[in-house]
Each structure stands twice: as C-alpha cells, then as structure tokens.
Design a protein around this motif. Structure first.
Motif, PDB file in Angstrom:
ATOM      1  N   ARG A  66       0.818  -1.212   0.000  1.00 24.28           N
ATOM      2  CA  ARG A  66       0.000   0.000   0.000  1.00 24.28           C
ATOM      3  C   ARG A  66       0.855   1.267   0.000  1.00 24.28           C
ATOM      4  O   ARG A  66       0.623   2.206  -0.778  1.00 24.28           O
ATOM      5  N   ALA A 106      -2.550   3.145  -4.661  1.00 17.46           N
ATOM      6  CA  ALA A 106      -3.785   3.285  -5.426  1.00 17.46           C
ATOM      7  C   ALA A 106      -3.713   4.454  -6.406  1.00 17.46           C
ATOM      8  O   ALA A 106      -4.286   4.392  -7.500  1.00 17.46           O
ATOM      9  N   VAL A 134      -3.069  -3.511   3.902  1.00 19.45           N
ATOM     10  CA  VAL A 134      -4.310  -2.778   4.098  1.00 19.45           C
ATOM     11  C   VAL A 134      -4.670  -2.706   5.578  1.00 19.45           C
ATOM     12  O   VAL A 134      -4.185  -3.494   6.395  1.00 19.45           O
ATOM     13  N   ASP A 172     -10.739   0.947  -2.902  1.00 17.97           N
ATOM     14  CA  ASP A 172      -9.980  -0.057  -3.646  1.00 17.97           C
ATOM     15  C   ASP A 172     -10.902  -0.877  -4.542  1.00 17.97           C
ATOM     16  O   ASP A 172     -10.584  -1.154  -5.704  1.00 17.97           O
ATOM     17  N   VAL A 179      -9.446  -2.993  -7.934  1.00 19.66           N
ATOM     18  CA  VAL A 179      -8.425  -3.845  -7.338  1.00 19.66           C
ATOM     19  C   VAL A 179      -9.026  -5.233  -7.113  1.00 19.66           C
ATOM     20  O   VAL A 179     -10.142  -5.364  -6.588  1.00 19.66           O
ATOM     21  N   VAL A 196      -7.129  -7.417  -1.710  1.00 21.78           N
ATOM     22  CA  VAL A 196      -6.248  -6.776  -0.740  1.00 21.78           C
ATOM     23  C   VAL A 196      -5.849  -7.824   0.288  1.00 21.78           C
ATOM     24  O   VAL A 196      -6.568  -8.800   0.513  1.00 21.78           O
TER      25      VAL A 196
END
Length: 283
Positions: A202, A211, A238, A248, A253, A256
């Motif tokens: 992250r 992101a 995360v 996300d 995505v 995670v």
C-alpha cells in the motif's frame, strides 16, 4: 473485491492449518506465507518499511511446507507465497515444488514472487545482488517452460539446461498465476513483462498510496498490449478502514491482503472476526 491474509508462520504463531480453517470460515479468499531462508547478522540494507527487523523474519518457516498444511486443512481457500524469493532458489526444484503444491491443493496455488531487498541474504545463496532482477526473470521463464512442456529446455545468460523430463505438471493451465511483488514502477513493469498479476504494498517511501499509481500501471499494460484482467492487482498492507477498502474495490483492485501478527489464536481470531464484517461490506 477479495480479501486475503498473510502470516509469518513460526513456532509461536497459529499453525497454518488452524489459520487456514479460520480464514475459510470467515469468507477470506486466500492465505499467504512469506519467505526468508535466514537473516544475516550483518546487513547493509534496511528493511523497506524502516525500523528494526521484526523477530518473525528470523523465525519464519518454509512457505511450501506451511502452505501444504494449510491446503490440507481447507477446501476452497487459495494459498499463495507472499513472496517466494526466486533469486534464492533453484528453478528446477522450485518448479517441482510449485507444481506439487498445485496438485495436492487441487489447483489453489498462487505463485507470488519477488526479487528481495536483503542483499546479504541474497548473496549468501550465490546470487549477485545487482543482476538479481534479470536472474529472476530467467528463472521464472525457465519454470514456465517446465510447467507447460513435456520436454522443456531453457537457454539464458544465468539459467541454462538442455531438454529434460520432469513431473508433475500443475493443475492450473498453463500454470499457477505468477503474481509479481514489488513497488511502482519497477515491480509493475516486471508484472507487465512476465506476470499474471501485480502485488505492491500500500505505502512505500517514495509514494504515499499505491492506489494513486494504479492508472499508470494500467497504461503500461495497454502500451504492452496486455489486458487489465490478465494482470490484476493485489494490494498488501491494508488496514481496517471500510472507506479505503470500498475505494480499492471501486478502483477495480482484485484483492487486498492484511498482514497478521505471528501470534496465537487468542490474538488473531478477534481481528479476523472484525474483518469478516468488512468482507461482507466490500463484496
């Protein structure tokens, strides 16, 4: 969006079988095991997250052993290396370990790979730190040949072997997904070149949140003629933040992964119970 969990399995953590069952019962999609063969006592390179190296790095068990136990205890849970240090492993033997685990798990293995940051650990295996990225690519290409051909051979600068025969072949075709770990941009570039997924953390020192860089990674895919669905993104590190998880998900995505402490069930299960509610929220 899917949610997985990772743990450094040690002799003082939950067992892989115990954690796998707990995750499967709560709706997690995957369990990930990291790898360090050893930690040299003298190191020139700091841990990417900074600070002292946690004790679990010294104590972690072999991921192929722990994930085998996890696979046997579960039915649908995916199991992955997070990550396998291919620059420290013989590719012929590693290809057999991957295919064997994919076989006994019924095609549930995710091959998370990375090139490593611990220079002394890497060099203890006879690998030159400066050229480890090319070595990793050649070893992965060689393993792909082993998994997909009846009489594979490979001829590169670092990896070279004549035609051979080796089984088993993986259940998943053409092979388990190769999910490439590493920060932006270099990890993303390697994923575009030879991966079936990109797996960044992250936050890293040179970016506040990966992101924000996802559109740029997708532009790399388009430029290379690859589709987003062929190289999905898994984000590590995360937190228990519903809004961030929803962001996300809306970004597209795929998954995670939360990192769990190497601890026993009395510490871990309450955390998993909280996450089970978040899993329902982001589906």
């Amino acid at each position: 969006m899917k949610i997985g969990a990772a743990m450094f399995f040690t002799d003082y953590s939950m067992s892989p079988a115990e954690l796998a069952l707990a995750l499967e019962e709560r709706g997690f999609d995957s369990l990930w095991a990291p790898e360090h063969s050893h930690i040299p006592l003298v190191r020139r390179v700091s841990h990417p997250s900074g600070g002292e190296l946690p004790k679990q790095y010294y104590d972690v068990m072999d991921p192929f052993v722990t994930l085998t136990a996890a696979a046997m205890a579960s039915r649908t849970l995916l199991i992955g290396t997070g990550i396998c240090l291919v620059v420290q492993r013989d590719p012929i033997q590693t290809a057999k370990s991957v295919a064997s685990l994919d076989q006994i798990s019924g095609g549930r293995f995710l091959f998370g790979v990375g090139n490593g940051w611990n220079q002394e650990e890497i060099e203890d295996h006879g690998t030159v730190f400066a050229t480890r990225h090319k070595l990793a690519r050649e070893r992965i290409e060689a393993m792909q040949a082993i998994w997909t051909k009846s009489k594979p051979e490979y001829h590169g600068e670092f990896v070279d072997f004549p035609p051979m025969m080796t089984w088993p072949k993986p259940v998943q075709k053409p092979h388990p997904p190769i999910i490439v770990g590493g920060a932006f941009p270099w990890g993303a570039k390697r994923a575009v070149r030879y991966g079936n997924g990109w797996m960044p953390h992250r936050v890293r020192k040179h970016y506040a949140d990966v992101a924000a860089l996802v559109p740029r990674s997708r532009a790399m895919l388009a430029e290379a003629g690859r589709r987003e669905e062929d190289v999905p993104i898994t984000i590590w590190g995360v937190k228990e933040d519903r809004d961030a998880l929803l962001a996300d998900r809306d970004l597209g995505v795929q998954r995670v992964v939360l990192s769990l402490e190497a601890a026993k069930r009395d510490v871990i299960l309450p955390e998993l119970d909280r996450w089970a509610k978040l899993i329902e929220a982001v589906r």
